[in-house]
Write an enzyme that holds these catalytic residues in place. Structure first.
Site, short mmCIF file in Angstrom:
data_model
loop_
_atom_site.label_atom_id
_atom_site.label_comp_id
_atom_site.label_asym_id
_atom_site.label_seq_id
_atom_site.Cartn_x
_atom_site.Cartn_y
_atom_site.Cartn_z
N GLU A 305 -6.94 59.01 5.46
CA GLU A 305 -7.31 58.93 7.04
C GLU A 305 -6.16 58.51 7.84
O GLU A 305 -6.43 57.67 8.68
CB GLU A 305 -8.57 58.28 7.03
CG GLU A 305 -9.73 58.67 6.36
CD GLU A 305 -11.01 57.70 6.77
OE1 GLU A 305 -12.16 58.45 6.88
OE2 GLU A 305 -11.09 56.76 6.73
N ASP A 379 -18.37 59.88 1.02
CA ASP A 379 -18.38 58.98 1.50
C ASP A 379 -19.95 58.16 2.01
O ASP A 379 -20.18 58.18 3.14
CB ASP A 379 -17.74 59.33 2.94
CG ASP A 379 -17.28 58.30 3.98
OD1 ASP A 379 -17.37 57.10 3.32
OD2 ASP A 379 -16.91 58.31 4.95
N GLU A 407 -23.71 52.59 7.78
CA GLU A 407 -23.33 53.68 8.61
C GLU A 407 -23.86 54.96 8.54
O GLU A 407 -24.13 55.58 9.58
CB GLU A 407 -21.86 53.69 7.75
CG GLU A 407 -21.00 54.54 8.61
CD GLU A 407 -19.83 54.93 8.06
OE1 GLU A 407 -18.86 56.00 8.55
OE2 GLU A 407 -19.15 54.23 7.22
N HIS A 535 -23.70 64.75 4.54
CA HIS A 535 -22.66 64.88 5.84
C HIS A 535 -23.12 65.66 6.79
O HIS A 535 -22.25 66.58 7.35
CB HIS A 535 -21.35 65.39 5.25
CG HIS A 535 -20.09 64.87 6.04
ND1 HIS A 535 -19.68 65.59 7.18
CD2 HIS A 535 -19.07 63.85 5.61
CE1 HIS A 535 -18.67 64.68 7.46
NE2 HIS A 535 -18.19 63.85 6.76
N TRP A 557 -14.18 67.56 7.90
CA TRP A 557 -14.53 66.54 8.45
C TRP A 557 -16.00 66.99 9.15
O TRP A 557 -16.72 66.39 9.87
CB TRP A 557 -13.68 66.13 9.76
CG TRP A 557 -12.53 65.30 9.34
CD1 TRP A 557 -12.47 64.87 8.24
CD2 TRP A 557 -11.51 65.05 9.94
NE1 TRP A 557 -11.14 64.16 7.90
CE2 TRP A 557 -10.58 64.19 9.29
CE3 TRP A 557 -11.19 65.19 11.64
CZ2 TRP A 557 -9.44 63.70 9.64
CZ3 TRP A 557 -9.87 64.40 11.69
CH2 TRP A 557 -9.02 63.86 10.92
#
Length: 718
Positions: A305, A379, A407, A535, A557
């Protein structure tokens, strides 16, 4: 065995609320026991306590026992100097302690371990808390008080506990400006501007809470590191925190920015094989240990990142980590090198990259380097299969990284108890050494005989009065500590103890809240990412659904990269006919994940692109099953609302109203996830929403138009 005195003498008292419950006390509420029979029983057994030994940790233990016993038993308790006190606490080599111990018990108590038991001698009964080091004695003290808090029978207690994991650590994604990346409970609790001269009581209470659940380490700063924290002005501030934490058995670690030799050292390179760079890190480490003699070491995020790393200089992760490890080794420090990486070039499947980069390096890392691996390969998604690196690096200590802060799981507005998710990962079988080779056995080192072990949790604390934003998010901090101590513990028992310590020992209240907690994670998965979807969240802030996003600078992404919905079906094909990510697992696991018919349905769309009319175990088509899962998630939240209302008389007004309002928000957000996701996926399936599923109330265009520019936890720009 003696313990060095701290430079600070700590006297601990929580700031008690004047009227309403604030949640500040976490699970360490020492309110008077209301059951008269139980109270009288305890008072009959506990007359006085004596803590034998002189150290800052012993002083903390004295204060904790005085505070806990006085509060729970409703009368003053002060330390005694009488060795015949009914409660005796001391190290196992103290003459007044060792006489109560068998040779077997002495051998079984390990580093940081403890023994809590009732003993009888000459017709006199007493309770004994002992350990081989002060930290273990402190852990044993908290365990004894927990027995009282949870209304346990003390008559024949005999508890011998040793931690299964060496480094049990919180990772704070906190920045020097007090913002907290992915933090949903206010600002960072570290007030760097006022440190080192202003020592907030909250720092002590933080250390106390961590010690109560067996955590022994903390990383103060964000993995997206700022090199300034390694400068003398900030090392003085870090030293002040380390001095406060030391009596609680907590070591301080820092994140190290790989390019620090350039940014604060004046060099023109950070090449880990450059002699000047090596010398700079050696001198920097020596400087840190002059400030903090028990400094734990570095956590490093490199070449991920946009963070700098050894690959900037055509060096490997091992060469970068080993350079830092060599500098730390003379002082006993370690490097925790994160495996969350992905290159500047888009891979065919981002889930494969960490394994691809780190597996070939197994056996090349120094002995004081641990590779820190997230529980899943993407993630911290609402549900992921276990990361293929677990079990794949037998010669390199691999440590777990869980995310306590929510998150991707509703942030601070949703009740989601995370222990069942963590247990699903820990209990997963890697099969690398045959059946029973669970992830937890990788983490505790028993599977590969690791010389050092660790487990990290991304912290969810902040400046909110209740520490974690959502009152029930406290349970995730608590559960992480318990699982870090022993990954074999059950989510169910951890939840029950937390409820007893935090809310009530009333059986109906316990049963109701535990049912809410134990079903909350599955509910959130259903209304967010059922059947292996992942995601799908909003860009940047990660708040709410946005499966349609496709216009970012990198394909990996975007949500569309992961769900790959089209007219045929939905899901990411990671089978042998797709990206072949399945072959990063052992052959036994490959057989399961590679087959649409054998893979658990909870991971179906993670590993396979499945046609919309595929028949599921329920007999429904994939499309209908997907719709029903979304509805089940919404229904589960509504059930929680009713359950919470049913125990209103048992909950204080302040916390009751707080959770009630948050459950109302959670219901709205669950409906939003369901409606937005089904509206979007329906554009591909072209199939009607089943009659039993509530139809979306607004158009897809409405959901796509929503913007949240100031959502909490957005990553700052540097």
């Amino acid at each position: 065995m003696k313990y060095l005195q701290s430079t600070f003498l700590i006297f601990v008292l929580f700031i008690l609320p004047a009227s309403a419950e604030t949640g500040y006390e976490l699970w360490l509420r020492y309110n008077k026991i209301q059951n008269p029979e139980l109270l009288n029983s305890y008072l009959g057994q506990i007359k006085a306590f004596n803590v034998i030994g002189t150290s800052a940790t012993h002083d903390v233990i004295k204060n904790e026992l005085s505070l806990g016993l006085s509060g729970l038993l409703g009368q003053p308790f002060e330390p005694s100097t009488n060795d015949d006190a009914s409660l005796l606490a001391g190290l196992s080599d103290e003459p007044s302690i060792v006489k109560y111990l068998s040779e077997s018990e002495l051998k079984q108590i390990g580093k940081e371990g403890y023994l809590v038991k009732s003993v009888s001698q000459k017709e006199k009964s007493r309770f004994l808390i002992t350990a081989k080091d002060p930290a273990g004695l402190l852990y044993g003290t908290f365990h004894f008080l927990k027995l009282l808090q949870t209304h346990q029978n003390l008559a024949s207690i005999n508890v011998l506990e040793n931690p299964k994991v060496d480094i049990r650590i919180l990772n704070h994604w906190d920045n020097l400006d007090r913002t907290s990346e992915r933090g949903y409970a206010g600002f960072s609790i570290w007030d760097w501007h006022k440190l080192p001269d202003y020592l907030d009581q909250r720092y002590i209470d933080y250390a106390r809470a961590n010690a109560s659940i067996g955590l022994n380490a903390t990383v103060l700063t964000n993995v997206n590191a700022n090199a300034l924290v390694l400068t003398p002005a900030y090392l003085e501030k870090v030293k002040a925190l380390a001095d406060l934490f030391r009596p609680y058995g907590i070591k301080v670690y820092l994140t190290a920015r790989f390019s620090a030799p350039i940014e604060i050292g004046g060099l023109d390179t950070a090449d880990p094989l450059n002699k000047e760079v090596i010398k700079w890190w050696e001198e920097k480490v020596q400087e840190i240990y002059r400030y903090i003699p028990d400094f734990g070491g570095f956590l490093v995020k490199a070449n991920s990142e946009g963070q700098p790393g050894p690959q900037n200089y055509d060096r490997s992760h091992a060469e970068g980590a080993n350079m830092m490890g060599d500098a730390l080794k003379p002082f006993g420090g370690v490097v925790m090198w994160r495996a969350f990486v992905y290159s500047s070039e888009e891979p065919d499947d981002r889930a494969k990259q960490a394994y691809t980069e780190f597996n070939p390096l197994d056996g090349t890392f120094r002995s004081n380097v641990l590779v820190q691996v997230k529980n899943g390969a993407i993630d911290f998604q609402p549900r992921e299969p276990f990361h293929p690196l677990f079990g794949a690096m037998p010669k390199t200590p691999v440590m777990m990284e869980f995310q306590i802060t929510q998150e991707y799981l509703g942030q601070a507005t949703q009740l989601v108890y995370l222990a069942p998710m963590w247990k699903e990962c820990l209990d997963a079988d890697t099969y690398v050494n045959g059946k029973g080779s669970t992830v937890s056995k990788v983490i505790d080192g028993s599977l590969h005989d690791y010389s050092i072990t660790g487990i990290a949790g991304v912290a969810n604390t902040g400046t909110d009065i209740n520490w974690t934003g959502h009152p029930f998010a406290q349970a995730n901090w608590y559960a992480f500590g318990l699982l870090a101590w022993n990954p074999e513990q059950t989510a169910d028992q951890i939840a029950e103890d937390w409820i007893r310590m935090t809310y009530s020992n009333d059986p109906k209240t316990i049963a109701t809240i535990k049912d809410m907690m134990m079903n909350s994670w599955e509910a959130s998965v259903n209304y967010m990412t059922p059947l292996g979807l992942h995601h799908l969240m909003g860009t940047g802030h990660h708040y709410g659904p946005a499966p349609w996003v496709s216009n970012l600078s990198r394909a990996d992404w975007t949500p569309v990269y992961y769900h790959k919905a089209d007219a045929f079906g939905v899901g990411f094909d990671r089978s042998e006919s797709g990206s072949n990510a399945v072959n990063q697992y052992s052959p036994e696991v490959v057989k399961i994940f590679n087959s649409k018919d054998k893979v658990p349905e909870k991971f179906l769309l993670w590993f396979h692109h499945v046609r919309w009319d595929f028949e599921m175990n329920s007999g429904r088509t994939l499309w209908n099953e997907l719709a029903f899962r979304y509805q089940d998630g919404v229904n589960a939240v509504r059930k929680m609302q009713g359950q919470w209302q049913s125990i209103k008389p048992q909950i204080d007004e302040n916390r009751y109203r707080s959770v009630q309002m948050l459950l109302n928000i959670q219901e709205k957000e669950a409906i939003w996830w369901k409606d937005a996701s089904l509206s979007y996926f329906q554009t591909f399936s072209k199939q009607p929403i089943p009659d039993a599923v509530e139809p979306p109330t607004k158009s897809l265009e409405y959901y796509q138009s929503l913007r949240f520019p100031f959502a909490p936890g957005i990553r700052p720009s540097w």
